[in-house]
Design an enzyme around this catalytic site. Structure first.
Site, PDB file in Angstrom:
ATOM      1  N   LYS A  13       0.832  -1.213   0.000  1.00  0.00           N
ATOM      2  CA  LYS A  13       0.000   0.000   0.000  1.00  0.00           C
ATOM      3  C   LYS A  13       0.865   1.261   0.000  1.00  0.00           C
ATOM      4  O   LYS A  13       0.604   2.199  -0.751  1.00  0.00           O
ATOM      5  CB  LYS A  13      -0.929   0.034   1.225  1.00  0.00           C
ATOM      6  N   ARG A  88      -9.910   1.105   8.256  1.00  0.00           N
ATOM      7  CA  ARG A  88      -9.393  -0.208   8.618  1.00  0.00           C
ATOM      8  C   ARG A  88     -10.421  -1.045   9.367  1.00  0.00           C
ATOM      9  O   ARG A  88     -10.114  -2.175   9.746  1.00  0.00           O
ATOM     10  CB  ARG A  88      -8.186  -0.021   9.516  1.00  0.00           C
ATOM     11  N   ARG A 160      11.014  -1.112  11.372  1.00  0.00           N
ATOM     12  CA  ARG A 160       9.940  -0.801  12.306  1.00  0.00           C
ATOM     13  C   ARG A 160       9.851  -1.891  13.366  1.00  0.00           C
ATOM     14  O   ARG A 160       9.834  -3.071  13.014  1.00  0.00           O
ATOM     15  CB  ARG A 160       8.608  -0.695  11.552  1.00  0.00           C
TER      16      ARG A 160
HETATM   17  P1  ADP Z   1       1.054  -1.471   7.518  1.00  0.00           P
HETATM   18  O1  ADP Z   1       2.266  -1.001   6.811  1.00  0.00           O
HETATM   19  O2  ADP Z   1       1.203  -2.739   8.234  1.00  0.00           O
HETATM   20  O3  ADP Z   1      -0.167  -1.500   6.682  1.00  0.00           O
HETATM   21  P2  ADP Z   1       0.497   1.049   8.908  1.00  0.00           P
HETATM   22  O4  ADP Z   1       1.714   1.876   8.853  1.00  0.00           O
HETATM   23  O5  ADP Z   1      -0.614   1.373   7.976  1.00  0.00           O
HETATM   24  O6  ADP Z   1       0.880  -0.479   8.778  1.00  0.00           O
HETATM   25  O7  ADP Z   1      -0.099   1.059  10.399  1.00  0.00           O
HETATM   26  C1  ADP Z   1       0.732   0.876  11.515  1.00  0.00           C
HETATM   27  C2  ADP Z   1      -0.092   0.940  12.785  1.00  0.00           C
HETATM   28  O8  ADP Z   1      -0.724   2.216  12.906  1.00  0.00           O
HETATM   29  C3  ADP Z   1      -1.231  -0.068  12.893  1.00  0.00           C
HETATM   30  O9  ADP Z   1      -0.788  -1.338  13.360  1.00  0.00           O
HETATM   31  C4  ADP Z   1      -2.150   0.637  13.911  1.00  0.00           C
HETATM   32  O10 ADP Z   1      -1.649   0.501  15.234  1.00  0.00           O
HETATM   33  C5  ADP Z   1      -2.009   2.107  13.512  1.00  0.00           C
HETATM   34  N1  ADP Z   1      -3.037   2.502  12.516  1.00  0.00           N
HETATM   35  C6  ADP Z   1      -2.810   2.863  11.228  1.00  0.00           C
HETATM   36  N2  ADP Z   1      -3.961   3.151  10.586  1.00  0.00           N
HETATM   37  C7  ADP Z   1      -4.955   2.958  11.492  1.00  0.00           C
HETATM   38  C8  ADP Z   1      -6.369   3.090  11.438  1.00  0.00           C
HETATM   39  N3  ADP Z   1      -7.020   3.444  10.296  1.00  0.00           N
HETATM   40  N4  ADP Z   1      -7.081   2.822  12.575  1.00  0.00           N
HETATM   41  C9  ADP Z   1      -6.467   2.464  13.714  1.00  0.00           C
HETATM   42  N5  ADP Z   1      -5.136   2.314  13.823  1.00  0.00           N
HETATM   43  C10 ADP Z   1      -4.373   2.556  12.730  1.00  0.00           C
HETATM   44  P1  ADP Z   2       2.275  -1.759   3.167  1.00  0.00           P
HETATM   45  O1  ADP Z   2       2.251  -0.259   3.165  1.00  0.00           O
HETATM   46  O2  ADP Z   2       1.062  -2.373   2.531  1.00  0.00           O
HETATM   47  O3  ADP Z   2       2.531  -2.345   4.526  1.00  0.00           O
HETATM   48  P2  ADP Z   2       4.857  -1.508   1.716  1.00  0.00           P
HETATM   49  O4  ADP Z   2       4.558  -0.713   0.504  1.00  0.00           O
HETATM   50  O5  ADP Z   2       5.611  -0.848   2.792  1.00  0.00           O
HETATM   51  O6  ADP Z   2       3.505  -2.227   2.261  1.00  0.00           O
HETATM   52  O7  ADP Z   2       5.649  -2.818   1.249  1.00  0.00           O
HETATM   53  C1  ADP Z   2       6.083  -3.801   2.197  1.00  0.00           C
HETATM   54  C2  ADP Z   2       7.487  -4.298   1.825  1.00  0.00           C
HETATM   55  O8  ADP Z   2       7.428  -5.030   0.598  1.00  0.00           O
HETATM   56  C3  ADP Z   2       8.504  -3.176   1.588  1.00  0.00           C
HETATM   57  O9  ADP Z   2       9.764  -3.619   2.034  1.00  0.00           O
HETATM   58  C4  ADP Z   2       8.490  -2.972   0.069  1.00  0.00           C
HETATM   59  O10 ADP Z   2       9.747  -2.505  -0.427  1.00  0.00           O
HETATM   60  C5  ADP Z   2       8.187  -4.383  -0.439  1.00  0.00           C
HETATM   61  N1  ADP Z   2       7.339  -4.390  -1.640  1.00  0.00           N
HETATM   62  C6  ADP Z   2       6.349  -3.519  -1.965  1.00  0.00           C
HETATM   63  N2  ADP Z   2       5.778  -3.863  -3.139  1.00  0.00           N
HETATM   64  C7  ADP Z   2       6.410  -4.989  -3.561  1.00  0.00           C
HETATM   65  C8  ADP Z   2       6.278  -5.827  -4.718  1.00  0.00           C
HETATM   66  N3  ADP Z   2       5.334  -5.583  -5.656  1.00  0.00           N
HETATM   67  N4  ADP Z   2       7.101  -6.892  -4.826  1.00  0.00           N
HETATM   68  C9  ADP Z   2       8.033  -7.144  -3.856  1.00  0.00           C
HETATM   69  N5  ADP Z   2       8.210  -6.394  -2.748  1.00  0.00           N
HETATM   70  C10 ADP Z   2       7.415  -5.323  -2.597  1.00  0.00           C
END
Ligand code: ADP
Ligand code: ADP
Ligand code: ZN
Length: 218
Positions: A13, A88, A160
């Site tokens: 994402k 979410r 992280r």
């Molecule tokens: P990911 O990369 O796993 O999708 P995010 O960076 O989007 O993670 O979210 C990290 C953390 O921030 C979540 O585990 C939660 O604790 C908090 N968070 C993010 N978005 C939301 C939301 N829409 N509602 C509640 N908590 C959130």
């Molecule tokens: P999210 O925001 O959904 O948690 P990220 O965009 O941070 O996901 O991606 C999670 C991890 O996977 C990062 O280390 C990123 O560089 C890698 N990644 C993202 N897209 C791809 C892809 N299409 N193929 C392989 N690795 C990816």
């Protein structure tokens, strides 16, 4: 253009919202990034949110929606935004519908990025995030040009704490129980599009772009 990106942790994402923001010329609004910035600055919001992020649980209550509402009302979002990590829960999706009515906006599309669990854990355990701009890299799939430094802004990369295997598994469980039902919610509204997240980032991007380009009827 107002696009929501749905998908489990590690689906891509953040990567796609940054690429979409560039190609569509609207800002990326990522609730996780906003929480992490608030935690780094030790603001009241950060202090409140930190224990939840540490445990991989969702921040409870209306604060996430309030945060998104005020962010979308800022000048740079007048042409739209790419939402990453919100809504979410079905409750947040309902709150968000009310916000959109309130600020006279509509959703263009909701993109669900599908990726299987074993691949998600590989992505999260090798993810490196920029402290400054929150861009993400991967030690195998997308290494930064200089080790430990962000390609985009030169900031320091870190892993992280919630990307540890234990917390990542909690986040995946939370995703299945709380977030997955949001897919059906938007399916019913007729705005949902599924995209295969197990392709190169560029292929995922072109799939998304081909689905959001709404051709005006002649
Ligand atoms: P990911 O990369 O796993 O999708 P995010 O960076 O989007 O993670 O979210 C990290 C953390 O921030 C979540 O585990 C939660 O604790 C908090 N968070 C993010 N978005 C939301 C939301 N829409 N509602 C509640 N908590 C959130
Ligand atoms: P999210 O925001 O959904 O948690 P990220 O965009 O941070 O996901 O991606 C999670 C991890 O996977 C990062 O280390 C990123 O560089 C890698 N990644 C993202 N897209 C791809 C892809 N299409 N193929 C392989 N690795 C990816
Ligand atoms: Zn950076």
């Amino acid at each position: 253009v107002l696009i929501v990106l749905l998908g489990p942790p590690g689906a891509g994402k953040g990567t796609q919202s940054q690429l979409l923001a560039q190609s569509l010329g609207v800002p990326k609004v990522a609730t996780g990034d906003i929480f992490r910035e608030a935690i780094a600055r030790e603001t009241p919001l950060g202090v409140q949110a930190k224990p939840y992020l540490d445990r991989g649980e969702l921040v409870p209550g209306p604060i996430t929606t309030e945060m998104v509402k005020s962010r979308l009302q800022r000048e740079d979002c007048r042409k739209g935004a790419i939402l990453d990590g919100y809504p979410r829960t079905v409750e947040q999706a309902r709150q968000f519908d009310a916000v959109l009515r309130d600020i006279h906006r509509g959703l263009s599309k909701v993109i669900n990025i599908d990726v299987p669990d074993d691949e998600l854990l590989r992505r999260l355990s090798g993810r490196w995030t920029c402290r400054k701009c929150q861009s993400t890299f991967h030690e195998i799939f997308k290494p930064s040009k200089n080790v430990g430094a962000c390609d985009r802004c030169g900031g320091t990369l870190y892993q992280r704490p919630d990307d540890s295997i234990e917390v990542a598994q909690t986040r995946l469980r939370v995703y299945r129980t709380r977030t997955e039902p949001v897919i059906a919610y938007y399916q019913e509204q007729g705005v949902l599009v599924h995209v295969d997240g197990q392709q190169t980032p560029d292929s995922v991007l072109s799939d998304i772009l081909s689905r959001v380009q709404v051709v005006a009827p002649s």
